[in-house]
Design an enzyme around this catalytic site. Structure first.
Site, PDB file in Angstrom:
ATOM      1  N   HIS A 183       0.819  -1.209   0.000  1.00 39.53           N
ATOM      2  CA  HIS A 183       0.000   0.000   0.000  1.00 39.53           C
ATOM      3  C   HIS A 183       0.853   1.260   0.000  1.00 39.53           C
ATOM      4  O   HIS A 183       2.011   1.256   0.423  1.00 39.53           O
ATOM      5  CB  HIS A 183      -0.940  -0.015   1.196  1.00 39.53           C
ATOM      6  CG  HIS A 183      -2.009  -1.059   1.068  1.00 39.53           C
ATOM      7  ND1 HIS A 183      -3.004  -1.223   1.999  1.00 39.53           N
ATOM      8  CD2 HIS A 183      -2.255  -1.985   0.113  1.00 39.53           C
ATOM      9  CE1 HIS A 183      -3.808  -2.196   1.619  1.00 39.53           C
ATOM     10  NE2 HIS A 183      -3.365  -2.687   0.478  1.00 39.53           N
ATOM     11  N   GLU A 188       0.858   4.061   1.750  1.00 39.57           N
ATOM     12  CA  GLU A 188       1.385   4.566   3.017  1.00 39.57           C
ATOM     13  C   GLU A 188       2.598   3.749   3.469  1.00 39.57           C
ATOM     14  O   GLU A 188       3.619   4.315   3.879  1.00 39.57           O
ATOM     15  CB  GLU A 188       0.301   4.506   4.113  1.00 39.57           C
ATOM     16  CG  GLU A 188      -0.973   5.222   3.748  1.00 39.57           C
ATOM     17  CD  GLU A 188      -2.009   4.332   3.057  1.00 39.57           C
ATOM     18  OE1 GLU A 188      -3.207   4.598   3.237  1.00 39.57           O
ATOM     19  OE2 GLU A 188      -1.632   3.388   2.333  1.00 39.57           O
ATOM     20  N   CYS A 205      -5.776   1.439   5.659  1.00 39.50           N
ATOM     21  CA  CYS A 205      -6.302   0.163   6.129  1.00 39.50           C
ATOM     22  C   CYS A 205      -5.684  -0.159   7.494  1.00 39.50           C
ATOM     23  O   CYS A 205      -4.822   0.570   7.985  1.00 39.50           O
ATOM     24  CB  CYS A 205      -5.968  -0.936   5.122  1.00 39.50           C
ATOM     25  SG  CYS A 205      -4.198  -1.338   5.042  1.00 39.50           S
ATOM     26  N   CYS A 225      -1.767  -0.631   7.285  1.00 39.58           N
ATOM     27  CA  CYS A 225      -1.064   0.652   7.141  1.00 39.58           C
ATOM     28  C   CYS A 225      -1.209   1.503   8.397  1.00 39.58           C
ATOM     29  O   CYS A 225      -0.272   2.208   8.779  1.00 39.58           O
ATOM     30  CB  CYS A 225      -1.566   1.405   5.917  1.00 39.58           C
ATOM     31  SG  CYS A 225      -1.028   0.645   4.366  1.00 39.58           S
TER      32      CYS A 225
END
Length: 169
Positions: free
Chosen positions: A80, A82, A108, A111
């Protein structure tokens, strides 16, 4: 033509939107920007790890199996935005303690855990993401998570587009 400078949150959100354009995810394009003292220290976007095939080449296993958004993230070959931004900062020896991260989407749970452990103190995101555990972790952590107002997100997109047009030959 009258020119007005965007505020810091608008500026960094627009940069996160631009980072998202590098995404190789077939489901959604997500970008992130980490700032410290109003300086960009790292960017990230969602996609396969370095030196591996992108989902654009291999297809999306979660899509093929009909896995809904926000579920079974361990089946995704991509990292992801981040997490990639935090990993990039670490790779370059840049501390993220006390930083802000600007994201195109709400982080999420995975993250969120990485953000909390990286010492990031503020998260600004544009779009919501369905993950109850992430919400619970945020509430417990007391780290500041803020949804960027939709009208300001639209202004960021307009500002970014206007900037492209301004430099057109």
């Amino acid at each position: 033509m009258e020119y007005t400078r965007p505020g810091w949150d608008t500026y960094f959100t627009a940069v996160a939107m631009m980072a998202a354009t590098r995404s190789t995810c077939l489901r959604r394009q997500i970008g992130a920007v980490i700032t410290l003292d109003r300086q960009i220290v790292s960017t990230g976007y969602n996609g396969a790890p370095s030196k591996t095939a992108h989902c654009l080449e291999t297809g999306c296993l979660r899509e093929m199996l009909g896995v809904p958004s926000g579920e079974r993230q361990e089946m995704c070959r991509g990292s992801h935005a981040e997490s990639n931004a935090i990993a990039q900062a670490a790779r370059m020896g840049i501390a993220t303690d006390g930083a802000t991260v600007y994201c195109t989407h709400e982080p999420c749970s995975f993250c969120t855990k990485v953000i909390l452990n990286a010492g990031i103190v503020r998260v600004v995101y544009m779009r919501e993401y369905p993950d109850k555990l992430a919400t619970d972790l945020r509430e417990e952590s007391k780290v500041k998570f803020e949804r960027f107002p939709a009208d300001e997100a639209a202004a960021a997109a307009k500002w970014m587009w206007r900037s492209f047009v301004m430099f057109k030959d």
